[in-house]
Structures are given as structure tokens and as C-alpha cells.
Design a protein around this motif. Sequence first.
Motif, mmCIF file in Angstrom:
data_model
loop_
_atom_site.group_PDB
_atom_site.id
_atom_site.type_symbol
_atom_site.label_atom_id
_atom_site.label_comp_id
_atom_site.label_asym_id
_atom_site.label_seq_id
_atom_site.Cartn_x
_atom_site.Cartn_y
_atom_site.Cartn_z
ATOM 1 N N ILE A 107 17.056 -44.369 32.223
ATOM 2 C CA ILE A 107 16.688 -43.122 32.895
ATOM 3 C C ILE A 107 16.794 -41.961 31.920
ATOM 4 N N LYS A 108 17.849 -41.954 31.123
ATOM 5 C CA LYS A 108 18.042 -40.916 30.120
ATOM 6 C C LYS A 108 16.893 -40.927 29.107
ATOM 7 N N ASN A 109 16.505 -42.105 28.640
ATOM 8 C CA ASN A 109 15.414 -42.208 27.666
ATOM 9 C C ASN A 109 14.074 -41.813 28.258
ATOM 10 N N ILE A 110 13.857 -42.134 29.506
ATOM 11 C CA ILE A 110 12.608 -41.751 30.171
ATOM 12 C C ILE A 110 12.504 -40.232 30.272
ATOM 13 N N ILE A 111 13.603 -39.577 30.548
ATOM 14 C CA ILE A 111 13.614 -38.116 30.661
ATOM 15 C C ILE A 111 13.526 -37.445 29.296
ATOM 16 N N ILE A 112 14.176 -38.032 28.290
ATOM 17 C CA ILE A 112 14.189 -37.432 26.951
ATOM 18 C C ILE A 112 12.791 -37.378 26.337
ATOM 19 N N GLY A 113 11.932 -38.357 26.604
ATOM 20 C CA GLY A 113 10.588 -38.382 26.027
ATOM 21 C C GLY A 113 9.802 -37.098 26.285
ATOM 22 N N PRO A 114 9.575 -36.732 27.549
ATOM 23 C CA PRO A 114 8.844 -35.488 27.824
ATOM 24 C C PRO A 114 9.573 -34.230 27.346
ATOM 25 N N LEU A 115 10.900 -34.221 27.435
ATOM 26 C CA LEU A 115 11.654 -33.056 26.953
ATOM 27 C C LEU A 115 11.497 -32.887 25.444
ATOM 28 N N PHE A 116 11.488 -33.995 24.721
ATOM 29 C CA PHE A 116 11.301 -33.950 23.278
ATOM 30 C C PHE A 116 9.919 -33.387 22.936
ATOM 31 N N ILE A 117 8.896 -33.841 23.651
ATOM 32 C CA ILE A 117 7.539 -33.333 23.408
ATOM 33 C C ILE A 117 7.469 -31.845 23.711
ATOM 34 N N ALA A 118 8.100 -31.413 24.779
ATOM 35 C CA ALA A 118 8.116 -29.977 25.096
ATOM 36 C C ALA A 118 8.789 -29.184 23.978
ATOM 37 N N ALA A 119 9.818 -29.764 23.373
ATOM 38 C CA ALA A 119 10.536 -29.070 22.296
ATOM 39 C C ALA A 119 9.723 -28.993 21.008
ATOM 40 N N VAL A 120 8.977 -30.046 20.682
ATOM 41 C CA VAL A 120 8.218 -30.052 19.419
ATOM 42 C C VAL A 120 6.793 -29.528 19.582
ATOM 43 N N TRP A 121 6.353 -29.311 20.819
ATOM 44 C CA TRP A 121 4.972 -28.875 21.057
ATOM 45 C C TRP A 121 4.617 -27.594 20.291
ATOM 46 N N PRO A 122 5.484 -26.587 20.252
ATOM 47 C CA PRO A 122 5.126 -25.386 19.478
ATOM 48 C C PRO A 122 4.915 -25.680 17.987
ATOM 49 N N ILE A 123 5.709 -26.577 17.429
ATOM 50 C CA ILE A 123 5.541 -26.962 16.017
ATOM 51 C C ILE A 123 4.195 -27.660 15.852
ATOM 52 N N PHE A 124 3.896 -28.573 16.748
ATOM 53 C CA PHE A 124 2.628 -29.305 16.682
ATOM 54 C C PHE A 124 1.444 -28.356 16.862
ATOM 55 N N ALA A 125 1.532 -27.443 17.823
ATOM 56 C CA ALA A 125 0.438 -26.493 18.065
ATOM 57 C C ALA A 125 0.195 -25.608 16.848
ATOM 58 N N LEU A 126 1.264 -25.157 16.201
ATOM 59 C CA LEU A 126 1.118 -24.350 14.995
ATOM 60 C C LEU A 126 0.470 -25.156 13.872
ATOM 61 N N ALA A 127 0.923 -26.382 13.681
ATOM 62 C CA ALA A 127 0.359 -27.238 12.633
ATOM 63 C C ALA A 127 -1.121 -27.506 12.889
ATOM 64 N N ILE A 128 -1.490 -27.767 14.135
ATOM 65 C CA ILE A 128 -2.893 -28.034 14.472
ATOM 66 C C ILE A 128 -3.730 -26.778 14.277
ATOM 67 N N SER A 129 -3.206 -25.641 14.641
ATOM 68 C CA SER A 129 -3.950 -24.383 14.444
ATOM 69 C C SER A 129 -4.221 -24.134 12.967
ATOM 70 N N LEU A 130 -3.215 -24.330 12.137
ATOM 71 C CA LEU A 130 -3.394 -24.154 10.691
ATOM 72 C C LEU A 130 -4.386 -25.173 10.130
ATOM 73 N N TYR A 131 -4.292 -26.405 10.620
ATOM 74 C CA TYR A 131 -5.197 -27.467 10.186
ATOM 75 C C TYR A 131 -6.641 -27.133 10.579
#
Length: 173
Positions: free
Chosen positions: A21-45
Motif C-alpha cells: 500500500i505504501k509503495n502504491i501511494i509513493i509512485g504517484p507522489l513521487f511523480i508529483a514531486a519530480v513533475w516540475p523538474i521534468f516539465a522544465l527539462a521538456i520545455s528546455l528540450y
Amino acid sequence: GHSLRSVFATLGITGYGWLSIKNIIIGPLFIAAVWPIFALAISLYQYALKSFNVDISKGEHPVVHLFLSNASLEMVILLFVFAVIVAPIVEEIMFRGALYGWLRSRYGVFASILSSSFIFAIVHPQGMIGILPLTVIGCFLAFLREWRGSLLASITAHATVNGSILIFVLQLR
């Protein structure tokens, strides 16, 4: 000569009880945390590609055209189920389970994260334009697999990425 439990453990299919249950919840939370980094990288790309007059529309997944067309509700639901449930399970078992596990036992964490993520990117239909963003996503998912020791977190993270992108594309309809 190996037990099913040891094969599952090698693939990262572990984490029973409260841990799953913890791992299932951590997956989406992790994506929410790294999404701004990914969005910035994609914008620059994208900015870099456009500055070299590269047509970034050639890097779209073929499913995008199905979603943007006048596809039936049944087709949209089927594509959504495939992209958010089937693909994350199958791809995570293949890339972060079998491939990453095999590479990690031979080459260590860093090289395994990069190489399994690059192979993950290459097999996707977005072509050369999609390799960098898909490799970054693959690195996030492989890091999550390494950190949690289970595929459950990377499966739910992968499903979150695919679902978020499909919801965004559906909004364009």
C-alpha cells in the motif's frame, strides 16, 4: 531450479501487506514531486529542438492522433485502460524488473539506471525526438524501483505519467 518467490523478488514484485500500500501511494507522489523538474527539462528540450527547426510533432506517440480524432467512447476507454493499466505493468516488469535487475547485478546502480532507461526510450514509437524525454522518465522510474526495492511504486508512477498525459491530450479534444 528457482522458486517462484525468488523469481518475483528478482523482478521486484515484492512488498506484501502494508508495504505494498505504501509503495502504491509513493509512485504517484513521487511523480508529483519530480513533475516540475521534468516539465522544465521538456520545455528546455523543446526550445532547443525548435531553435534547430526540428518538427517536434514527429515525436508524438501514435495514440495521440487516436485521442485527438473523433474516436468513439469505447476506443478512448480501451486506449486509456491499455495506457494506464496494461502498459505500465508490462513495461515495468520488462524494463525495471527483468532488464534493470539483470543489469544491476552486473554493472551497478548508475549504469543500470541509464542503460535500462535508454533502452526503454528506444523501443517507444516516438523516434529520435522522444529518446531524451523518455530516458528521463525511465531514469525516474528506475530510481524509484531502486529506492523502493519493488515494482509496485514504479508501476503506479508509470500509470500516473501515462494517465496524466492522456488526460491532458483528452482536454485538447
